[in-house]
Scaffold this motif. Structure first.
Motif, mmCIF file in Angstrom:
data_model
loop_
_atom_site.group_PDB
_atom_site.id
_atom_site.type_symbol
_atom_site.label_atom_id
_atom_site.label_comp_id
_atom_site.label_asym_id
_atom_site.label_seq_id
_atom_site.Cartn_x
_atom_site.Cartn_y
_atom_site.Cartn_z
ATOM 1 N N ARG A 132 0.839 -1.194 0.000
ATOM 2 C CA ARG A 132 0.000 0.000 0.000
ATOM 3 C C ARG A 132 0.879 1.250 0.000
ATOM 4 N NH1 ARG A 132 -3.051 -3.362 -0.943
ATOM 5 N NH2 ARG A 132 -5.202 -3.687 -0.242
ATOM 6 N N TYR A 134 -0.193 5.267 0.412
ATOM 7 C CA TYR A 134 -1.240 6.278 0.576
ATOM 8 C C TYR A 134 -0.623 7.664 0.722
ATOM 9 C CZ TYR A 134 -4.777 2.707 1.668
ATOM 10 O OH TYR A 134 -5.664 1.662 1.615
ATOM 11 N N VAL A 138 -5.606 8.586 6.005
ATOM 12 C CA VAL A 138 -6.200 7.265 5.792
ATOM 13 C C VAL A 138 -7.063 6.942 7.002
ATOM 14 C CG1 VAL A 138 -5.770 4.851 5.218
ATOM 15 C CG2 VAL A 138 -4.082 6.592 4.611
ATOM 16 N N ASP A 139 -8.254 6.436 6.761
ATOM 17 C CA ASP A 139 -9.170 6.091 7.840
ATOM 18 C C ASP A 139 -8.574 5.013 8.745
ATOM 19 O OD1 ASP A 139 -12.135 6.221 8.824
ATOM 20 O OD2 ASP A 139 -11.696 4.075 8.605
ATOM 21 N N ARG A 142 -9.887 1.412 8.036
ATOM 22 C CA ARG A 142 -9.329 0.852 6.807
ATOM 23 C C ARG A 142 -7.891 0.396 7.019
ATOM 24 N NH1 ARG A 142 -10.789 1.068 1.577
ATOM 25 N NH2 ARG A 142 -9.162 0.371 0.148
ATOM 26 N N GLU A 146 -6.329 -3.459 6.963
ATOM 27 C CA GLU A 146 -5.275 -3.871 6.036
ATOM 28 C C GLU A 146 -4.059 -4.406 6.784
ATOM 29 O OE1 GLU A 146 -6.301 -1.113 2.169
ATOM 30 O OE2 GLU A 146 -4.913 -0.306 3.658
ATOM 31 N N LEU A 169 -10.160 -8.001 0.739
ATOM 32 C CA LEU A 169 -10.113 -6.601 1.155
ATOM 33 C C LEU A 169 -10.887 -5.721 0.182
ATOM 34 C CD1 LEU A 169 -6.377 -6.256 2.260
ATOM 35 C CD2 LEU A 169 -8.375 -5.939 3.728
ATOM 36 N N HIS A 170 -10.708 -5.987 -1.115
ATOM 37 C CA HIS A 170 -11.391 -5.196 -2.134
ATOM 38 C C HIS A 170 -12.907 -5.345 -2.023
ATOM 39 C CE1 HIS A 170 -11.917 -3.111 -5.946
ATOM 40 N NE2 HIS A 170 -12.695 -4.086 -6.355
ATOM 41 N N LEU A 173 -13.817 -3.539 1.863
ATOM 42 C CA LEU A 173 -13.558 -2.137 2.156
ATOM 43 C C LEU A 173 -13.967 -1.257 0.982
ATOM 44 C CD1 LEU A 173 -10.003 -2.498 3.731
ATOM 45 C CD2 LEU A 173 -12.156 -2.185 4.944
ATOM 46 N N THR A 174 -14.554 -0.110 1.289
ATOM 47 C CA THR A 174 -14.925 0.819 0.233
ATOM 48 C C THR A 174 -13.688 1.512 -0.308
ATOM 49 O OG1 THR A 174 -15.282 2.591 1.840
ATOM 50 C CG2 THR A 174 -17.185 1.230 1.245
ATOM 51 N N ASP A 175 -13.790 2.013 -1.527
ATOM 52 C CA ASP A 175 -12.688 2.729 -2.156
ATOM 53 C C ASP A 175 -12.547 4.087 -1.489
ATOM 54 O OD1 ASP A 175 -10.994 4.214 -3.809
ATOM 55 O OD2 ASP A 175 -11.719 3.223 -5.626
ATOM 56 N N PRO A 176 -11.329 4.434 -0.979
ATOM 57 C CA PRO A 176 -11.179 5.737 -0.309
ATOM 58 C C PRO A 176 -11.471 6.915 -1.214
ATOM 59 C CG PRO A 176 -9.034 4.742 -0.762
ATOM 60 C CD PRO A 176 -10.075 3.686 -1.042
#
Length: 242
Positions: A132, A134, A138-139, A142, A146, A169-170, A173-176
Motif C-alpha cells: 500500500r 497512501y 487514511v481512515d 481501513r 489492512e 479486502l477489495h 472495504l470501500t474505495d477511499p
C-alpha cells in the motif's frame, strides 16, 4: 521502473527512539507501517503521526513495526536530529523515526519510493513487499483492517494467497476515493500533478488525499480515479499471469 516486490532500502542519515540502524530487510517477518512526514505539515501532525502512535500501541511489536520517516522536498522540511528528537518528545512519539538522507529536490528515500508529499503511509507485508502507498489521511478502520490482513498472511505466502487476501479486502472495504476528506488540514506536497498512472507499487494501489485551503500540491483532473483503477487492474492481471 519501481519494483514493489523488491522495494529500495531506507536511506536514513540517523535514527531516534532506537538503539541502532533499522532496515526493511531486517524487518522481514513483520508487517511494516512507514509514516513519512514533515514537522511543519499539518496533516502529519494532526493525523498521520497520532495514527502511527495508535498503531504502534495497538499492535504487538513482534508482528507489526511502525517507523516514522522525516522527509524533505523542494527545500522544505529538513531538520537536525536534535530538533527531530525534541519534536518526537513534544508529540509523544515513541516509535523509531528515521531522518531521511539529503537529496534534491526530494530527500533520498522519498525519491526512491516516488512519494508525492506528506503525510505518506507505506505498508509492507511480511515478505518485505510494498502493498500500500497512501498520500494523505487514511481512515483508522481501513488501515487497521489492512494491517491485520497482512499480519494474518503467511510470511512465505504464495502469490495466490496474497491475491486472495487482496480480493477479500477489495470486496469488504470501500474505495477511499469515494469519500475524500475535505477540511482545514492539508497534506503537503509538490507543485506538480500526480495522476498516479506511473505507480504500480502494490497489488491494489490506492491513494487517499487530504484537501484543504492550505494545500500546495496539484492534483490530476477527474480521470485520476479511472487511471488508478486501470493500474490496479493491470497489476492484478500481471500477478495472475505469473
Amino acid at each position: 521502473m519501481f519494483d514493489p516486490e523488491n522495494p529500495p532500502e531506507l536511506a536514513a542519515s540517523s535514527f531516534i527512539n532506537t538503539d541502532g540502524k533499522i532496515t526493511l530487510k531486517g524487518l522481514r517477518g513483520k508487517v511494516v507501517v512507514l509514516a513519512a512526514f514533515q514537522t511543519t505539515c499539518t496533516g502529519s501532525i494532526k493525523h498521520a503521526l497520532p495514527q502511527a502512535a495508535r498503531i504502534a500501541k495497538g499492535f504487538d511489536d513482534d508482528a507489526v513495526q511502525v517507523i516514522g520517516l522525516n522527509v524533505a522536498f523542494d527545500g522544505k522540511g529538513a531538520v537536525s536530529p536534535v530538533k527531530l528528537a525534541a519534536f518526537a518528545q513534544k508529540h509523544g512519539l515513541a516509535f523509531p523515526i528515521a531522518l531521511d538522507k539529503d537529496g534534491s529536490p526530494q530527500s533520498a528515500t522519498m525519491a526512491a519510493f516516488e512519494m508525492q508529499g506528506t503525510p505518506t503511509i507505506l505498508l509492507f507485508d511480511r515478505q518485505g513487499r510494498l502493498r500500500r502507498h497512501y498520500l494523505g489521511q487514511v481512515d483508522d478502520l481501513r488501515l487497521g483492517a489492512e494491517i491485520m490482513a497482512l499480519s494474518i498472511e503467511s510470511a512465505d505466502a504464495p502469490r495466490e494467497a496474497s491475491l486472495a487476501i487482496e480480493r477479500r479486502l477489495h470486496a469488504t472495504l470501500t474505495d477511499p476515493s469515494d469519500h475524500h476528506h475535505h477540511g482545514d488540514d492539508c497534506g503537503c506536497g509538490h507543485d506538480h500533478e500526480h495522476g498516479h498512472g506511473h505507480h504500480a507499487h502494490d497489488h491494489d494501489h490506492e491513494h487517499g488525499h487530504v484537501h484543504g485551503p492550505d494545500c500546495d500540491h496539484d492534483h490530476a483532473p477527474s480521470t485520476e480515479a479511472d487511471a488508478r483503477k486501470a493500474v490496479a487492474d493491470a497489476v492484478r492481471a500481471q500477478l495472475r499471469a505469473k
